[in-house]
Design a protein around this motif. Structure first.
Motif, PDB file in Angstrom:
ATOM      1  N   MET A  34       0.841  -1.197   0.000  1.00  0.00           N
ATOM      2  CA  MET A  34       0.000   0.000   0.000  1.00  0.00           C
ATOM      3  C   MET A  34       0.875   1.245   0.000  1.00  0.00           C
ATOM      4  O   MET A  34       2.001   1.237   0.522  1.00  0.00           O
ATOM      5  N   ALA A  35       0.348   2.301  -0.567  1.00  0.00           N
ATOM      6  CA  ALA A  35       1.123   3.534  -0.632  1.00  0.00           C
ATOM      7  C   ALA A  35       0.183   4.734  -0.615  1.00  0.00           C
ATOM      8  O   ALA A  35      -1.003   4.622  -0.926  1.00  0.00           O
ATOM      9  N   TRP A  36       0.757   5.862  -0.257  1.00  0.00           N
ATOM     10  CA  TRP A  36       0.085   7.155  -0.376  1.00  0.00           C
ATOM     11  C   TRP A  36       0.868   8.006  -1.369  1.00  0.00           C
ATOM     12  O   TRP A  36       2.101   8.048  -1.325  1.00  0.00           O
ATOM     13  N   PHE A  37       0.116   8.660  -2.232  1.00  0.00           N
ATOM     14  CA  PHE A  37       0.666   9.624  -3.169  1.00  0.00           C
ATOM     15  C   PHE A  37      -0.096  10.930  -2.987  1.00  0.00           C
ATOM     16  O   PHE A  37      -1.164  10.972  -2.378  1.00  0.00           O
ATOM     17  N   ARG A  38       0.437  12.005  -3.549  1.00  0.00           N
ATOM     18  CA  ARG A  38      -0.282  13.275  -3.513  1.00  0.00           C
ATOM     19  C   ARG A  38      -0.046  14.025  -4.816  1.00  0.00           C
ATOM     20  O   ARG A  38       0.949  13.810  -5.505  1.00  0.00           O
ATOM     21  N   GLN A  39      -1.003  14.904  -5.096  1.00  0.00           N
ATOM     22  CA  GLN A  39      -0.905  15.698  -6.319  1.00  0.00           C
ATOM     23  C   GLN A  39      -1.431  17.094  -6.047  1.00  0.00           C
ATOM     24  O   GLN A  39      -2.603  17.261  -5.696  1.00  0.00           O
ATOM     25  N   ALA A  40      -0.559  18.069  -6.214  1.00  0.00           N
ATOM     26  CA  ALA A  40      -0.943  19.468  -6.091  1.00  0.00           C
ATOM     27  C   ALA A  40      -1.285  20.008  -7.478  1.00  0.00           C
ATOM     28  O   ALA A  40      -0.812  19.464  -8.490  1.00  0.00           O
ATOM     29  N   PRO A  41      -2.086  21.066  -7.549  1.00  0.00           N
ATOM     30  CA  PRO A  41      -2.466  21.624  -8.850  1.00  0.00           C
ATOM     31  C   PRO A  41      -1.241  21.980  -9.691  1.00  0.00           C
ATOM     32  O   PRO A  41      -0.311  22.625  -9.202  1.00  0.00           O
ATOM     33  N   GLY A  42      -1.255  21.511 -10.932  1.00  0.00           N
ATOM     34  CA  GLY A  42      -0.164  21.804 -11.846  1.00  0.00           C
ATOM     35  C   GLY A  42       1.056  20.924 -11.689  1.00  0.00           C
ATOM     36  O   GLY A  42       2.015  21.065 -12.446  1.00  0.00           O
ATOM     37  N   ASN A  43       0.995  20.015 -10.715  1.00  0.00           N
ATOM     38  CA  ASN A  43       2.135  19.125 -10.459  1.00  0.00           C
ATOM     39  C   ASN A  43       1.793  17.686 -10.803  1.00  0.00           C
ATOM     40  O   ASN A  43       0.623  17.310 -10.876  1.00  0.00           O
ATOM     41  N   GLU A  44       2.827  16.896 -10.998  1.00  0.00           N
ATOM     42  CA  GLU A  44       2.631  15.473 -11.203  1.00  0.00           C
ATOM     43  C   GLU A  44       2.334  14.801  -9.857  1.00  0.00           C
ATOM     44  O   GLU A  44       2.669  15.319  -8.793  1.00  0.00           O
ATOM     45  N   ARG A  45       1.722  13.628  -9.932  1.00  0.00           N
ATOM     46  CA  ARG A  45       1.467  12.852  -8.719  1.00  0.00           C
ATOM     47  C   ARG A  45       2.811  12.390  -8.149  1.00  0.00           C
ATOM     48  O   ARG A  45       3.654  11.878  -8.873  1.00  0.00           O
ATOM     49  N   GLU A  46       2.992  12.587  -6.855  1.00  0.00           N
ATOM     50  CA  GLU A  46       4.271  12.241  -6.256  1.00  0.00           C
ATOM     51  C   GLU A  46       4.107  11.269  -5.093  1.00  0.00           C
ATOM     52  O   GLU A  46       3.102  11.285  -4.378  1.00  0.00           O
ATOM     53  N   PHE A  47       5.109  10.446  -4.932  1.00  0.00           N
ATOM     54  CA  PHE A  47       5.142   9.462  -3.863  1.00  0.00           C
ATOM     55  C   PHE A  47       5.267  10.151  -2.510  1.00  0.00           C
ATOM     56  O   PHE A  47       6.021  11.117  -2.361  1.00  0.00           O
ATOM     57  N   VAL A  48       4.528   9.630  -1.526  1.00  0.00           N
ATOM     58  CA  VAL A  48       4.606  10.140  -0.161  1.00  0.00           C
ATOM     59  C   VAL A  48       5.157   9.072   0.786  1.00  0.00           C
ATOM     60  O   VAL A  48       6.122   9.307   1.496  1.00  0.00           O
ATOM     61  N   ALA A  49       4.507   7.885   0.798  1.00  0.00           N
ATOM     62  CA  ALA A  49       4.906   6.838   1.739  1.00  0.00           C
ATOM     63  C   ALA A  49       4.403   5.494   1.218  1.00  0.00           C
ATOM     64  O   ALA A  49       3.426   5.435   0.474  1.00  0.00           O
ATOM     65  N   ARG A  50       5.064   4.415   1.639  1.00  0.00           N
ATOM     66  CA  ARG A  50       4.640   3.071   1.260  1.00  0.00           C
ATOM     67  C   ARG A  50       4.853   2.118   2.429  1.00  0.00           C
ATOM     68  O   ARG A  50       5.698   2.362   3.291  1.00  0.00           O
ATOM     69  N   ILE A  51       4.101   1.028   2.392  1.00  0.00           N
ATOM     70  CA  ILE A  51       4.205   0.028   3.451  1.00  0.00           C
ATOM     71  C   ILE A  51       3.996  -1.342   2.846  1.00  0.00           C
ATOM     72  O   ILE A  51       3.141  -1.517   1.962  1.00  0.00           O
ATOM     73  N   ALA A 100       0.602  -5.191  -6.126  1.00  0.00           N
ATOM     74  CA  ALA A 100       1.333  -6.409  -5.793  1.00  0.00           C
ATOM     75  C   ALA A 100       2.788  -6.136  -5.462  1.00  0.00           C
ATOM     76  O   ALA A 100       3.440  -6.957  -4.803  1.00  0.00           O
ATOM     77  N   VAL A 101       3.296  -4.996  -5.911  1.00  0.00           N
ATOM     78  CA  VAL A 101       4.709  -4.684  -5.765  1.00  0.00           C
ATOM     79  C   VAL A 101       4.880  -3.456  -4.891  1.00  0.00           C
ATOM     80  O   VAL A 101       4.198  -2.442  -5.093  1.00  0.00           O
ATOM     81  N   LEU A 102       5.787  -3.528  -3.922  1.00  0.00           N
ATOM     82  CA  LEU A 102       6.098  -2.379  -3.073  1.00  0.00           C
ATOM     83  C   LEU A 102       7.063  -1.478  -3.829  1.00  0.00           C
ATOM     84  O   LEU A 102       8.234  -1.804  -4.000  1.00  0.00           O
ATOM     85  N   THR A 103       6.557  -0.348  -4.278  1.00  0.00           N
ATOM     86  CA  THR A 103       7.341   0.515  -5.146  1.00  0.00           C
ATOM     87  C   THR A 103       6.975   1.971  -4.903  1.00  0.00           C
ATOM     88  O   THR A 103       5.926   2.270  -4.339  1.00  0.00           O
ATOM     89  N   ARG A 104       7.841   2.868  -5.351  1.00  0.00           N
ATOM     90  CA  ARG A 104       7.551   4.297  -5.293  1.00  0.00           C
ATOM     91  C   ARG A 104       6.925   4.796  -6.599  1.00  0.00           C
ATOM     92  O   ARG A 104       6.625   5.977  -6.723  1.00  0.00           O
ATOM     93  N   ILE A 105       6.755   3.918  -7.557  1.00  0.00           N
ATOM     94  CA  ILE A 105       6.291   4.303  -8.886  1.00  0.00           C
ATOM     95  C   ILE A 105       4.782   4.158  -8.975  1.00  0.00           C
ATOM     96  O   ILE A 105       4.246   3.054  -8.869  1.00  0.00           O
ATOM     97  N   ALA A 106       4.098   5.272  -9.214  1.00  0.00           N
ATOM     98  CA  ALA A 106       2.639   5.267  -9.208  1.00  0.00           C
ATOM     99  C   ALA A 106       2.058   4.297 -10.240  1.00  0.00           C
ATOM    100  O   ALA A 106       1.061   3.611  -9.966  1.00  0.00           O
ATOM    101  N   ALA A 107       2.665   4.247 -11.407  1.00  0.00           N
ATOM    102  CA  ALA A 107       2.118   3.431 -12.491  1.00  0.00           C
ATOM    103  C   ALA A 107       2.115   1.940 -12.166  1.00  0.00           C
ATOM    104  O   ALA A 107       1.428   1.167 -12.834  1.00  0.00           O
ATOM    105  N   GLN A 108       2.861   1.539 -11.150  1.00  0.00           N
ATOM    106  CA  GLN A 108       2.936   0.125 -10.806  1.00  0.00           C
ATOM    107  C   GLN A 108       1.883  -0.291  -9.776  1.00  0.00           C
ATOM    108  O   GLN A 108       1.821  -1.469  -9.416  1.00  0.00           O
TER     109      GLN A 108
END
Length: 122
Positions: A34-51, A100-108
């Motif tokens: 599981m992971a949390w990501f965030r996206q601010a206006p005008g920015n790409e979605r970015e990694f915050v935390a994973r477990i 299924a994969v613990l990663t920092r990459i949103a697309a995964q």
């Protein structure tokens, strides 16, 4: 079908705290990273935390390390993000993700919630 529903966002002053929750449907929650990501206006979605699926491995973006804590309760099919010492630059829509994969990459990550808005005022 796996569904994720975030809650707990809102408006908070700088220095304050919020706790985000993500409820996950389906029997296989305990097998998902599981992971949390965030996206601010005008920015790409970015990694915050994973477990990891068992909760033994946690990882944070440098920008939130020491302030945010990710946790999970497999008995409740839920993952959490405790956010302390919030800053205006933390303002964004926060998304939880499962995969299924613990990663920092949103697309995964295969499954996503609809997002919850966090606004930090200065």
């Amino acid at each position: 079908q796996v569904q994720l529903v975030e809650s707990g966002g809102g408006l908070v002053q700088a220095g304050g705290s919020l706790r985000l929750s993500c409820a996950v449907s389906g029997r296989a929650f305990g097998t998902y990273a599981m992971a949390w990501f965030r996206q601010a206006p005008g920015n790409e979605r970015e990694f915050v935390a994973r477990i990891s699926a068992g909760g033994t491995m946690r990882d944070y973006a440098d920008s939130v390390k020491g302030r945010f804590t990710i946790s999970r309760d497999n008995a409740k099919n839920s993952v959490y993000l405790q956010m302390n010492s919030l800053k205006p630059e933390d303002t964004a829509v926060y998304y939880c993700a499962a995969g299924a994969v613990l990663t920092r990459i949103a697309a995964q990550y295969s499954y996503w919630g609809q997002g919850t808005q966090v606004t930090v005022s200065s």
